[in-house]
Design a protein around this motif. Sequence first.
Motif, PDB file in Angstrom:
ATOM      1  N   GLU A  61       0.843  -1.188   0.000  1.00 18.82           N
ATOM      2  CA  GLU A  61       0.000   0.000   0.000  1.00 18.82           C
ATOM      3  C   GLU A  61       0.881   1.241   0.000  1.00 18.82           C
ATOM      4  O   GLU A  61       1.942   1.252   0.619  1.00 18.82           O
ATOM      5  N   LEU A  63       0.190   5.363   0.615  1.00 17.45           N
ATOM      6  CA  LEU A  63      -0.720   6.441   0.952  1.00 17.45           C
ATOM      7  C   LEU A  63      -0.025   7.748   0.607  1.00 17.45           C
ATOM      8  O   LEU A  63       1.104   7.975   1.033  1.00 17.45           O
ATOM      9  N   LEU A  72      -5.151   6.346  -1.005  1.00 17.56           N
ATOM     10  CA  LEU A  72      -4.514   5.094  -0.640  1.00 17.56           C
ATOM     11  C   LEU A  72      -4.586   4.147  -1.830  1.00 17.56           C
ATOM     12  O   LEU A  72      -5.673   3.882  -2.347  1.00 17.56           O
TER      13      LEU A  72
END
Length: 164
Positions: A61, A63, A72
């Motif tokens: 991930e 962000l 995100l």
Amino acid sequence: MRIYGVTGWKNSGKTHLVERLVTEITGRGFSVSTVKHAHHATEIDHPGRDSFRHREAGAREVLVASPARWALMHELRGAEEPALAELLEKLSPVDLVLIEGYKRESHPKVETHRAATGRPLLAPDNPTVRAVASDSAHPGLALPVLDLDDTGAIADFILGEVGL
């Protein structure tokens, strides 16, 4: 959270209708979020950007935050695409979530249809379609047929369906 879909064949006006509906419905004082389904590997980031480089390096991930917004991105890395219900759980609460695409999911939908596409209606074979927004008449169709360009009437229909 109330959800309602906009579905139809490619080039039938789904995205343009969702955009207009968001403007119309938020203008009436309701909060709206959207979910858009794509059938291909959608890139929302661009080569050379720091966040792109983080994803390319293997981050699951990434962000990105700024004073104006945050986003995100989650890389599936070979895992299955999450179900719509799982994706909806990730959204903050709003009055209405408009879902573009997801023809086969069980939520209620308005089908967009343009005669120029040459494609048949989905509605006769899809019980989740509650109305058709079209640029042409569909005599004999057992569902409401709304003018594809009448955003207010389509918004009225959807808001009535979800009880807002």
